[in-house]
Design an enzyme around this catalytic site. Structure first.
Site, short mmCIF file in Angstrom:
data_model
loop_
_atom_site.label_atom_id
_atom_site.label_comp_id
_atom_site.label_asym_id
_atom_site.label_seq_id
_atom_site.Cartn_x
_atom_site.Cartn_y
_atom_site.Cartn_z
N LYS A 122 -16.34 2.03 -52.84
CA LYS A 122 -16.52 1.03 -53.91
C LYS A 122 -15.74 -0.23 -53.57
CE LYS A 122 -17.30 4.59 -57.34
NZ LYS A 122 -16.70 5.53 -58.27
N GLN A 159 -11.76 6.95 -62.03
CA GLN A 159 -12.48 7.84 -61.11
C GLN A 159 -12.40 9.30 -61.59
OE1 GLN A 159 -14.34 6.85 -58.35
NE2 GLN A 159 -14.95 8.99 -58.26
N ASP A 209 -18.52 2.03 -65.83
CA ASP A 209 -19.11 3.34 -65.60
C ASP A 209 -19.94 3.77 -66.81
OD1 ASP A 209 -19.00 4.70 -63.26
OD2 ASP A 209 -17.12 5.76 -63.66
#
Ligand code: NAD
Length: 292
Positions: A52, A96, A119
């Site tokens: 990322k 994450q 997200d």
């Protein structure tokens, strides 16, 4: 069988995103910024975070990683996220997963402000998606819809079957398909007679996280099959949830693993960061708010 590769889709969408990034830089005098919070030392997570960071840098998005040991106190992690929520220079925040067991998912999913939650884990964002309201949407389902659009796979009026009901893939994907006027069948680990449902589908989406779960008996002749699963197989290579070898003369099109949905997920994350940055800039300057 047509192979629905992800890379050409990313290549076709990238120029528009690059243009948006340079327009944002011109208007704001800074780059869009993504902050990633990593807790623990899961090797796969470390690779995802590195990828990322690399993709963000390539596109001119600034990216910061905040690492905690797996023994970290959740209140310390939460304090950092709250600081990033308040920081005007931060556009997107990503925590994450997987997280250590001491972190409750229902709690963590509400830490990041919905306007910065790239997200799209926040319950408000899933609610917005369910209702068809604008807002940031999860990256993998967005990538899947982009894949279908690129290869001109019709969704409206089709029977879609989604195998999996996770909050980040299966559920939001079903909402998106419904919003795009498909009729949606949702399957999960407690579904009895999986093949009797999957075999009704014109469009079959598999996000179960079970290697080679779906075979010939699950697929309707001529169906389009999207394999979301990704696994390290016994031979050391990568594979998905679908036995591609069994369906290649049955399906009309299918996405491969690797090289199908995967490349789109990370691209959609970058698109969410830019959308979040632009929406905050528009709000600050009084312009109309744009959403992804
Ligand atoms: P998850 O474990 O959170 O959810 C899996 C879902 O599948 C659950 O809802 C469960 O009910 C269902 N399921 C499990 N076994 C089943 C069975 N035998 N029959 C029917 N349904 C079953 O997983 P997730 O986060 O949604 O991810 C799913 C897969 O997609 C994983 O392999 C993951 O690595 C992969 N993934 C890939 C990308 C990408 O960018 N390519 C992104 C996200 C997830």
């Amino acid at each position: 069988m047509l192979i629905l590769a992800g890379k050409p889709v990313v290549e076709s969408l990238a120029p528009a995103l690059e243009q948006q990034i340079s327009a944002f830089k011109k208007a704001s005098g800074r780059s869009p910024r993504l902050d990633v919070v990593l807790v623990g030392d899961d090797p796969a997570s470390q690779i995802y975070v590195r990828n990322k960071h690399r993709e963000a840098t390539r596109l001119g998005i600034s990216s910061q990683v905040h690492s905690f040991p797996s023994s970290a106190d959740r209140l310390d992690v939460r304090a950092l996220v709250e600081r990033l929520n308040r920081d005007d220079g931060v556009d997107g925040i990503l925590i994450q997963r997987p997280l250590p067991r001491s972190f409750s998912l229902s709690e963590v999913s509400q830490w990041v402000l919905p306007s910065k939650d790239v997200d799209a884990f926040h319950p408000e964002l899933l609610g917005r998606l369910a209702l068809g309201f604008p807002g940031l949407a999860p990256c993998t389902p967005q990538g899947i819809l982009a894949l279908l659009a690129h290869y001109k796979v019709e969704v409206a009026g089709k029977v879609a079957c989604v195998v999996g009901r996770s909050p980040i893939v299966g559920k939001p994907l079903s909402y998106m398909l419904l919003n795009a006027n498909a009729s949606v069948i949702q399957c999960h680990s407690r579904t009895g007679k999986l093949e009797s449902l999957t075999s009704q589908a014109d469009l079959l989406f598999v996000a179960a996280g079970v290697p080679r779960l779906i075979g010939r008996q699950h697929v309707r002749p001529g169906a389009v099959v999207i394999d979301v699963g990704i696994h390290r197989m016994p031979d050391g290579g990568l594979g998905g949830d679908v036995r591609m070898d069994e369906i290649s003369d049955l399906a009309s099109a299918a996405s491969p693993v690797p090289g199908g949905v995967g490349p789109l997920t990370i691209f959609m994350l970058m698109r969410n960061v830019v959308a979040a940055a632009q929406a905050r800039l528009d709000t600050a300057t009084g312009a109309s708010v744009r959403h992804s």
